[in-house]
Design a protein around this motif. Structure first.
Motif, PDB file in Angstrom:
ATOM      1  N   GLU B 307       0.844  -1.195   0.000  1.00 49.96           N
ATOM      2  CA  GLU B 307       0.000   0.000   0.000  1.00 49.96           C
ATOM      3  C   GLU B 307       0.884   1.252   0.000  1.00 49.96           C
ATOM      4  O   GLU B 307       2.084   1.157   0.232  1.00 49.96           O
ATOM      5  CB  GLU B 307      -0.897   0.007   1.238  1.00 49.96           C
ATOM      6  CG  GLU B 307      -0.108  -0.048   2.531  1.00 49.96           C
ATOM      7  CD  GLU B 307      -1.005  -0.157   3.743  1.00 49.96           C
ATOM      8  OE1 GLU B 307      -2.222  -0.227   3.600  1.00 49.96           O
ATOM      9  OE2 GLU B 307      -0.449  -0.147   4.855  1.00 49.96           O
ATOM     10  N   GLU B 309       1.710   4.451   1.968  1.00 48.95           N
ATOM     11  CA  GLU B 309       1.501   4.997   3.302  1.00 48.95           C
ATOM     12  C   GLU B 309       2.391   6.226   3.438  1.00 48.95           C
ATOM     13  O   GLU B 309       3.601   6.137   3.245  1.00 48.95           O
ATOM     14  CB  GLU B 309       1.896   3.932   4.326  1.00 48.95           C
ATOM     15  CG  GLU B 309       1.308   4.141   5.689  1.00 48.95           C
ATOM     16  CD  GLU B 309       1.718   3.006   6.624  1.00 48.95           C
ATOM     17  OE1 GLU B 309       1.272   1.864   6.402  1.00 48.95           O
ATOM     18  OE2 GLU B 309       2.507   3.267   7.534  1.00 48.95           O
ATOM     19  N   ASN B 310       1.821   7.354   3.780  1.00 44.75           N
ATOM     20  CA  ASN B 310       2.565   8.622   3.855  1.00 44.75           C
ATOM     21  C   ASN B 310       3.362   8.882   2.579  1.00 44.75           C
ATOM     22  O   ASN B 310       4.513   9.314   2.619  1.00 44.75           O
ATOM     23  CB  ASN B 310       3.513   8.636   5.064  1.00 44.75           C
ATOM     24  CG  ASN B 310       2.763   8.464   6.362  1.00 44.75           C
ATOM     25  OD1 ASN B 310       1.642   8.961   6.499  1.00 44.75           O
ATOM     26  ND2 ASN B 310       3.349   7.734   7.290  1.00 44.75           N
ATOM     27  N   THR B 314       4.797   0.652   0.795  1.00 42.54           N
ATOM     28  CA  THR B 314       5.183  -0.238   1.905  1.00 42.54           C
ATOM     29  C   THR B 314       4.422  -1.559   1.833  1.00 42.54           C
ATOM     30  O   THR B 314       3.334  -1.638   1.260  1.00 42.54           O
ATOM     31  CB  THR B 314       4.876   0.386   3.286  1.00 42.54           C
ATOM     32  OG1 THR B 314       3.480   0.663   3.333  1.00 42.54           O
ATOM     33  CG2 THR B 314       5.669   1.642   3.545  1.00 42.54           C
TER      34      THR B 314
END
Lengths: 464, 355
Positions: B307, B309-310, B314
């Protein structure tokens, strides 16, 4: 203090028995025997009361730092509530003369008059000491219940449910089995030597009802239902708690002889208790190692306790190999049910239902399998031989009825009480209070002030 | 479009682009295509495809960072250098969500200019690493990254540091030695790192007991299979019920092949090249079995869900058992069992005794 000194004096006298027995002005054998009985049951009571310390450490260690003072402190509070409620009503309902469903006499017991407690008349121990021993049992049962409330229950609920459980739940089933009720008389007598059902299964069932009604702790389950680990803050506390409980159990089971005149019996009960506990702990550790790939300490602790719970009913009825198997199976089964219950999105923070409920059911049923006719005859116990000793399915059936009826009663009564509390004052603290921790929200100070103040500043309006 | 043309097309786009925003767009489009791709890629093709893409991207941003710093400081690059990848990048086994494990090595011709040269490359390191972050490569959680002075130094500095690791040989030192074994030059002058690698391998050849320390360091990664052949799954969290394919399968197998390669002085950094080299020392049949096991793990590791993430890609490296068909579960279990055998083989061949 005076009673203590008197007790020690009697013990000293007992040790010099041969010389005194023939002295014309000394106590006679009957008096000495009664004193030895009283000292033994008194000592057992102290051990069982000390189990409260075990529960305090076990539960505190298995929960978070922000709730530590609350979780440990409420143990003393609720034992106090329990003792008062048991003195006023519980003891009479459980052991007072009455009908086959409840005792109707002996309320507000004066500590002297034992005439309305026929169900306990088989023991010569003073009624005050019998009360001490029995209130310690009620206290253990209630301590188990609180496992289901952990980290989110309102403090006021501990007061209310603590009292109502001690009056309307625990003593009723205790009366059925131990107080001359319908499961303790006639042809179908349930074998529950020290209370796998009466003490543990009752407490665990109420804990299950509570944990379901309270719903899981914040953050326990993800949206997809997968569980999160909410680790306890001190595993060493939990280990020490289990050690205290293990030691206390040597008052719990052997003390249930309510007398010292049958040393072979209470010694044998203690022996079986130890064998089962060790088998359960080792089995749970091994099975966790196989299943997780890691030897899990919590599972081992649960295994020891589950085995102790299971052997509680059967400790006088079964031979050593039976105790070994009962403990071993309890350790293994509890390990799996702890995983299984979590899959149903039930948050049982300290595994109260697996350890005390599932093992309580297994322990109660186990005498229907392992009860030895020879032991029943030798120690003048109740009931019949189990399936493996040629007794057929009769005793197993009686045990199953005991389990089923006790569970059904506790589910209904504690369910009603808790549901009414939920509808009126509510069972659970607010979300904000739960996040901040019960130490601060319920008591106004942290159990670990130095550690907690640095890491979290309370939300506005919560500092009481 | 053939596979070769398809990836060449992406590489061309990377090379012609001029800014981080463009590279990020290319990367996002690439992952979207890869995700919904109609290619039925075999494990190896999939990995090669992903790695060619990452290599082109990381290399392009490396040269771009040199240009940026030259402009910023107003002078040309002061010496020869090499950009180095460690970890999965070094082994050419990157996943779509690989993080940054990288370093910089440079020649120091004039000792007097050490501070100035070092400052230049430390600045390059920051620009390269920040650039990679913007394009979606998260920094290494273990701090094996060029912005850490430990991983950006002169060739002499590198050599002295590696020598000190060999001498101390503490747990952390051995960990760094294992990381260094997977180093691969992605941009710049490869010869600079080659000298370091040669010295590294000679040292192990001269003192084989160092391999035991390296083995001990990797033993804590256990294969995720229980004694009854069942998967050992995660108990808690969003990955509950998932198998850790990365640390419970792929990494232990990579560790075995790495140690065997280092033992026999094979300088390759990728596991597949190492396996090719091992044919000289072990039977073809055995090496083929290892290769098959490795490819299974490589494929499934690349197929774990990921996915953003930020802003960075990751993955936990875990896959839920109930999302796998029973046939695939069997394949993975077989590979994990073989992985266990590989670990046993390595222990025996290094004559490792439990302490």
């Amino acid at each position: 203090m005076k009673n203590w000194l008197a007790g020690l004096g009697v013990l000293g006298a007992a040790l010099t028995l041969p010389a005194l027995a023939f002295a014309a002005d000394g106590p006679d054998n009957v008096t000495l025997g009664a004193s030895a009985d009283a000292i033994w049951v008194f000592l057992a009571s102290v051990l069982v009361i000390l189990m409260q310390g075990g529960f305090a450490l076990l539960e505190t260690g298995a929960t978070r730092m922000k709730n530590a003072g609350h979780v440990a402190g409420k143990t003393i509070l609720t034992f106090g509530i329990c003792a008062l409620a048991f003195w006023a009503f519980g003891f009479g309902i459980a052991f007072g003369d009455g009908n086959s469903f409840i005792g109707t006499t002996g309320f507000f017991m004066d500590g002297m008059d034992s005439t309305v407690f026929a169900s306990l008349a088989y023991s010569t121990v003073p009624i005050s000491i019998k009360f001490l021993f029995q209130v310690a049992f009620a206290g253990v049962s209630l301590a188990i219940v609180w496992g289901g409330f952990a980290e989110r229950g309102k403090l006021s609920v501990y007061f209310i449910f603590g009292a109502l459980y001690t009056i309307f739940v625990y003593p009723v089933v205790a009366h059925w089995i131990w107080g001359g009720g319908w499961l303790g008389t006639g042809d179908n007598i349930a074998q529950d030597f020290a209370g796998s059902t009466v003490v543990h299964l009752q407490g665990a069932t109420a804990a299950l009802v509570a944990t379901i009604l309270l719903k899981p702790r914040l953050g326990k389950f993800n949206k997809d239902g997968s569980p999160n680990l909410i680790p306890g803050h001190n595993q060493v506390y939990s280990v020490l708690g289990v050690i205290l409980l293990l030691v206390g159990w040597f008052g719990f089971n052997p003390g249930s002889t309510l007398g010292a005149m049958s040393p072979e019996l209470f010694g044998f009960v203690a022996f079986n208790t130890l064998i089962a506990a060790c088998a359960g702990g080792v089995a749970a550790m091994v099975v966790s190692w196989i299943y997780f790939g890691k030897a899990d300490i919590t599972s081992m602790l649960n295994g020891v306790l589950a085995a102790l719970v299971a052997i509680t009913a059967s400790c006088a009825y079964v031979e050593a190999w039976g105790a070994f198997v009962i403990g071993l199976v309890a350790g293994v089964v509890t390990f799996f049910t702890a995983q299984w219950i979590e899959k149903f999105r039930v948050d049982d923070p300290i595994f109260a239902f697996s350890v005390h409920g599932v093992a309580g059911i297994w322990g109660t049923l186990s005498t229907g399998l392992f009860a030895s006719g020879a032991l029943i005859e030798k120690f003048a116990l109740f009931g019949q031989s189990g399936l493996f000793y040629g007794g057929g399915l009769h005793q197993l059936g009686v045990q199953a009825i005991g389990v089923f009826s006790a569970m059904a009663y506790v589910i209904v009564v504690s369910g009603i009480i808790l549901y009414v509390i939920k509808l009126t004052i509510g069972l659970r603290v607010t979300e904000e209070e739960e996040v901040v921790g019960l130490d601060l929200s319920e008591h106004g100070s942290y159990g670990y002030p130095e550690q907690m103040k640095a890491s979290s500043t309370p939300a506005s309006g919560l500092s009481k | 479009m053939t596979m070769l043309n398809w990836i060449r097309n992406w590489v061309e786009q990377i090379q012609t682009a001029q800014s981080l925003v463009e590279w990020r767009t290319i990367r996002d489009r690439f992952h979207a295509k890869l995700d919904t791709s109609s290619f039925h890629l075999e494990s190896l093709e999939l990995t090669r495809c992903i790695n060619e893409f990452h290599d082109a991207m990381i290399r392009r941003i490396a040269y771009w960072s040199i240009e940026q710093v030259e402009q910023e400081l107003g002078h040309s690059t002061p010496s020869e250098y090499a950009f180095v990848l460690f970890g999965s990048g070094g082994r050419c086994e990157q996943t779509p969500w690989s993080d940054q494990d990288n370093g910089i090595i440079y020649e120091l011709v004039d000792e007097l200019k050490q501070v100035e040269v070092n400052a230049f490359f430390m600045r390059v390191a920051v620009v390269w690493s920040d650039g990679l972050c913007e394009v979606g490569y998260p920094p290494c959680v273990g701090n094996v990254i060029c912005t850490n002075e430990q991983w950006c130094r002169s060739s002499l500095g590198w050599q002295q540091m590696i020598d000190s690791w060999w001498e101390r040989c503490h747990w952390e030192d051995v960990r760094y030695l294992l990381i260094t074994a997977d180093a691969r030059v992605i941009a710049g002058n490869g010869a600079i790192w080659q000298r370091i690698r040669d010295a590294y391998l000679s040292r192990v050849q001269a003192k084989p007991e160092l391999l035991t320390a390296m083995l001990r360091n990797t033993l804590h990664h256990k294969i995720s299979l229980g004694v009854f052949g069942h998967f050992l799954t995660e108990r808690y969290g969003v990955d509950a019920g998932g198998i850790d394919l990365k640390y419970g399968g792929y990494i232990p197998i990579v560790n075995v092949i790495r140690l065997l390669a280092v033992r026999h002085g094979i300088g390759a950094s990728s596991t597949l090249e190492r396996l090719d080299g091992l044919v000289q020392f072990y039977s073809q049949e055995q090496v083929n079995a290892w290769r098959e096991t490795f490819l299974v793990m490589l494929f499934w590791r690349s197929n774990t869900p990921f996915e953003i993430e930020n802003g960075v890609y990751t993955s936990s490296g875990k896959i839920k058992v109930n999302s796998l068909s029973s046939a695939n579960q069997k394949i993975i279990k077989k590979a994990l069992r073989e992985g266990m055998q590989m670990q046993i083989f390595l222990r025996q061949s290094l004559n490792y005794k439990n302490e």
